[in-house]
Scaffold this motif. Structure first.
Motif, mmCIF file in Angstrom:
data_model
loop_
_atom_site.group_PDB
_atom_site.id
_atom_site.type_symbol
_atom_site.label_atom_id
_atom_site.label_comp_id
_atom_site.label_asym_id
_atom_site.label_seq_id
_atom_site.Cartn_x
_atom_site.Cartn_y
_atom_site.Cartn_z
ATOM 1 N N GLU A 44 34.254 15.624 -12.140
ATOM 2 C CA GLU A 44 34.313 15.858 -10.703
ATOM 3 C C GLU A 44 33.658 17.168 -10.291
ATOM 4 O O GLU A 44 33.178 17.297 -9.164
ATOM 5 N N GLN A 91 36.211 12.381 1.693
ATOM 6 C CA GLN A 91 37.569 12.792 2.011
ATOM 7 C C GLN A 91 38.367 11.633 2.567
ATOM 8 O O GLN A 91 37.813 10.712 3.179
ATOM 9 N N LYS A 97 47.692 8.778 3.655
ATOM 10 C CA LYS A 97 48.463 8.879 2.423
ATOM 11 C C LYS A 97 49.595 7.859 2.451
ATOM 12 O O LYS A 97 50.268 7.672 3.456
ATOM 13 N N ASN A 117 37.584 11.090 -9.445
ATOM 14 C CA ASN A 117 38.134 12.416 -9.757
ATOM 15 C C ASN A 117 38.308 12.609 -11.259
ATOM 16 O O ASN A 117 39.317 13.139 -11.740
ATOM 17 N N TYR A 138 44.900 7.973 -7.578
ATOM 18 C CA TYR A 138 44.074 9.102 -8.005
ATOM 19 C C TYR A 138 43.515 9.927 -6.842
ATOM 20 O O TYR A 138 42.847 10.942 -7.074
ATOM 21 N N ARG A 140 43.027 12.293 -3.424
ATOM 22 C CA ARG A 140 43.528 13.500 -2.780
ATOM 23 C C ARG A 140 43.308 13.349 -1.284
ATOM 24 O O ARG A 140 42.343 12.714 -0.865
ATOM 25 N N TYR A 141 44.165 13.969 -0.488
ATOM 26 C CA TYR A 141 44.156 13.729 0.946
ATOM 27 C C TYR A 141 43.912 15.015 1.725
ATOM 28 O O TYR A 141 44.066 16.112 1.211
ATOM 29 N N THR A 144 40.896 18.182 0.861
ATOM 30 C CA THR A 144 40.533 18.221 -0.547
ATOM 31 C C THR A 144 39.615 17.047 -0.865
ATOM 32 O O THR A 144 39.981 15.890 -0.641
ATOM 33 N N ASN A 146 37.273 14.148 -2.756
ATOM 34 C CA ASN A 146 37.323 13.232 -3.887
ATOM 35 C C ASN A 146 35.902 12.991 -4.369
ATOM 36 O O ASN A 146 34.952 13.042 -3.575
#
Length: 798
Positions: A44, A91, A97, A117, A138, A140-141, A144, A146
């Motif tokens: 990543e 993103q 989420k 990731n 896996y 990210r929210y 952050t 991806n």
């Protein structure tokens, strides 16, 4: 005993629109690409800023010049394979989420591995099928990022008998759903009852319900004006949906009126709150195959008039574009085609969407080989481990399309010659029937002796398809009793558009037999005459192939090899030939003369088409043909003097004359009941003096935001006559925001890369494929040549 196989099913277009609880977002933009291989690319934190930025769908092979050095050989298009990597940073909003988020690939050729990731998701081995991976565990929210990395390996060559392309060559989507949701791949909609008086719709599916909630499903059926015409609500039991709707006097789907309704599946909790939804188009039709009478659509006799199509789109290669695919289908439909055979692999699902909308039947094919190989590195390597799962994926993906009328489990499979063919046929037919018992299962066979044909001996197939074997047609019903029959592949006629050699009285077979790999007595410029008198040794002319099927009611229909020329398999020549000669239309999309023979036979349009051109040497004896319909006979005039009348007959589908060349004009007049009803003229052309450009776009518009413009160029003399006897190099250049994606001229041995904006015309014609971006200012293409420069507005012209 006559055996009739009736099939009733509902018709769904596969492109679904989703409610707020389910979204499918295109995921094609802002990928980085490198034609290199290093496992650190999966990490990543790898810096890919120097990589090329690409938009999917993407085919890296088509971006090369053709070359003899590439291991796929000219059978594979004389283009490279290799290994490529794709990376994308993206993103996911914090509000998403807790949702089930997956990535869906329409297709990638060939071996595809995916990381998110840095976490490995898996490997996919079938280059023609769609596949998905769950990203939820896996991701990210928020702010952050991806990173998704995809490795596509097409380095093992040769792995096909035709051009495959390389890379992520179909659309990619990111799909968002609630964790409790309807499983689209498990959704199957059938119509147990179909008539003009009543239609019954049955919806079966499964629910992903990890929270074990009490659920219900509401069904709403909407007509083409958006009015609700039927509804039903029922509780979900054991996480399964099985509901029915009835509709009085449904508008049936057929090839002339492909009527589609819309069905909404609303997943609700026990209080009626919507949790998830699925909305798709749906329709009603019935099909049947009969041993003696062929095929029936909605209870009416119907001759299947089909062509085989490969998956490449000419200068675009394998990179799928919906408007380019629609261009092919529109041209086929205008020719009179009512059916498509996907040769020899699953198509992009968007092709089936188009067939649903346009009214084209589909013969959906899974495999070109089973365990026994046709190429060293082809799918036989993966067949044992993956063929059942891959076949299941195909059926689930495509079974809700109105257009699909048959499942083909194989083409010219070598197991038909030994007992393994019997075992595998039974196995795969059972796999299909377990998922869809509403359509017949078939295979395209070559062995016409029942005792020697182990696939037929399985007695598992509902319809038997036979490729070529014209001399055996009448023995087929005796050898393969009580099974419907179809001519699954015919013709293999060879032609180069606009080339006319001295005519021979009999068909020439190039090469002459299976002992010869290439033709040894062909033309030194790698062309083949367009008179429809040259074929591969296993085939015949277009006229004879159609005549043989036309007069036999027990044959459900015909699939001609092929509708369009395609990259690879350039019979009859070795390199520098690099694309096929089989097409009714050339690779650029310019019809060959035989297109009009089919149009005259398969449509009610007023057709009159003369060949060849009228630029010859004084004293040449020229064969003049005319394809026509809606008339009794045709008369030829040379510079105003009648050379007599000619007509079609039981063995010939054109009028014909032998004419000593004189500069000037030839004119053909066709007559019905003694009255002249249509005429066409061809004149001797002078040297090229100007360029005429025709832009087509509106006829090929789709719901996609990447529709293309097709700029067709024709050389003209100073009197406006089409010039086919000389060629010049031209250059296409887009204005700001207008991109020239590729060019072509239809010549099968042109070695300039198809993404090159410069192209020499062939027989006076050339094509540019153009995309107009949002930032386009002057919406035009400049065409430069020795004849000067013109600016062509990107507006459809007739």
């Amino acid at each position: 005993m006559t055996r009739i196989l009736y099939v009733f099913l509902s018709l769904l277009a596969a492109t679904a629109t989703f409610g707020q609880s389910q979204r499918a977002l295109k995921f094609n933009d802002d990928w980085h690409f490198s034609l290199a291989d290093d496992l650190q690319f999966r990490q990543e934190n790898y810096n890919d800023r120097q990589w090329e930025r690409v938009t999917l769908p993407h085919d890296w092979s088509i971006l090369s010049d053709f070359g003899a050095e590439f291991p796929a050989g000219n059978a594979g298009g004389a283009l490279p394979g290799g290994i490529g990597w794709y990376r994308k940073i993206f993103q996911v909003a914090a509000k998403d989420k807790g949702q089930h988020i997956s990535i869906h690939f329409g297709g990638a050729y060939r071996y595809t591995e995916i990381w998110i990731n840095g976490k490995y998701l898996g490997k996919h081995s079938n280059g023609y099928l769609s596949f998905s991976h769950d990203l939820s565990p896996y991701l990210r929210y928020g702010n952050t990022p991806n990173v998704i990395a995809v490795r596509v390996d097409n380095s093992q060559q040769p792995n096909s008998r035709w051009y495959t392309g390389s890379g992520i060559y179909r659309d990619v989507h990111l799909k968002y759903q609630q964790h409790t949701h309807i499983l689209p791949e498990e959704t199957f909609i059938t119509t147990p009852e179909v008539s003009t008086d009543k239609g019954t719709l049955r919806v079966q599916s499964q629910i992903h319900n990890p929270e074990k909630r009490n659920l219900q499903v509401a069904l709403h059926l909407l007509d083409q004006n958006g009015r609700r015409v039927a509804s039903s609500t029922a509780a979900v039991k054991s996480n399964k949906i099985d509901q029915t709707l009835s509709l009085d006097k449904p508008q049936l789907w057929d090839v002339e009126s492909p009527n589609l309704y819309t069905i909404q599946l609303l997943l609700q909790d026990a209080e009626g709150k919507e949790l998830n939804s699925l909305t798709q188009r749906v329709g009603f039709r019935s099909i049947a195959f009969d041993v003696k009478k062929g095929f029936f659509l909605n209870g009416q006799p119907f001759k299947i008039l089909g062509v085989c199509l490969h998956h490449d789109l000419g200068a675009l290669g394998a990179a799928f574009n919906k408007s380019a695919a629609k261009r092919q289908l529109v041209m086929m439909k205008e020719m009179g085609v009512n059916a498509i055979r996907t040769a020899h692999n699953p198509p992009a699902k968007e092709v089936l969407d188009l067939c649903d909308e346009m009214g084209l039947l589909v013969y959906d094919e899974a495999y070109d080989m089973w365990q026994k190989r046709k190429n060293k590195f082809d799918y036989h390597q993966d067949f044992k481990e993956h063929h059942v799962a891959d076949l299941q994926a195909l059926i689930k993906r495509d079974r809700n399309h109105p257009s699909v009328i048959m499942w083909s489990i194989g083409n010219e499979i070598r197991e038909q010659f030994d007992s393994t063919g019997t075992v595998l046929t039974k196995e795969m037919t059972a796999v299909v029937k377990a998922l869809d018992s509403t359509r017949p299962v078939t295979a395209a066979l070559t062995e016409t002796n029942y005792v020697k044909n182990f696939i037929a001996q399985a007695q598992a197939l509902d319809v038997l398809g036979f490729n070529y074997k014209y001399a055996d047609y009448d023995k087929l019903p005796k050898e393969f009793k009580n099974v419907p029959l179809i001519a699954s592949e015919t013709t293999s006629g060879l032609q180069t558009r606009g080339v006319y050699d001295a005519l021979h009285d009999t068909i020439q077979f190039w090469p002459a037999s299976s002992k010869d790999k290439f033709v040894t007595n062909g033309n030194p410029d790698f062309t083949v005459s367009a008179y429809d008198n040259v074929a591969a040794y296993w085939g015949t002319s277009h006229e004879r192939a159609w005549l043989e099927v036309k007069k036999r009611d027990f044959l459900a229909g015909i699939f001609v090899w092929t509708g369009f020329d395609y990259l690879g398999e350039p019979v009859p020549y070795p390199y520098p030939a690099r694309s096929s000669y089989y097409g009714i239309v050339d690779l650029a999309g310019f019809p060959k003369d035989v297109y009009y023979m089919y149009q005259a036979e398969w449509t009610d349009k007023d057709v009159l088409h003369i060949l060849p051109h009228w630029n010859w040497k004084k004293g040449d004896m020229v064969d003049v043909w005319a394809y026509y319909n809606n008339a009794d006979e045709a008369e030829l005039f040379l510079n105003g003097k009648s050379l007599g009348k000619s007509s079609k007959n039981a063995d010939r589908l054109h009028a014909a004359w032998k004419v000593p060349f004189e500069a000037g004009e030839i004119k053909v007049v066709k007559y019905h009941k003694g009255k002249a009803v249509q005429e066409q003229v061809k004149r001797t052309a002078g040297v090229a003096k100007k360029i005429k450009a025709r832009v087509t776009h509106d006829d090929f518009k789709t719901d996609d935001d990447r529709d293309l413009y097709f700029v067709e160029v024709q050389l003209l003399d100073d009197k406006g006559e089409a010039v086919a006897h000389e060629d010049i190099e031209i250059s296409f250049e887009g204005s700001v925001g207008v991109e020239v994606l590729g060019t072509d001229n239809g010549f099968q041995a042109d070695l300039r890369g198809l993404n090159n904006p410069k192209r020499k015309t062939f027989k006076g014609k050339a094509l540019a494929i153009v995309r107009m971006g949002d930032a386009a200012t002057t919406k035009a293409v400049r065409i430069k040549s020795s004849l000067g420069e013109i600016s062509v507005p990107l507006e459809t012209t007739k």
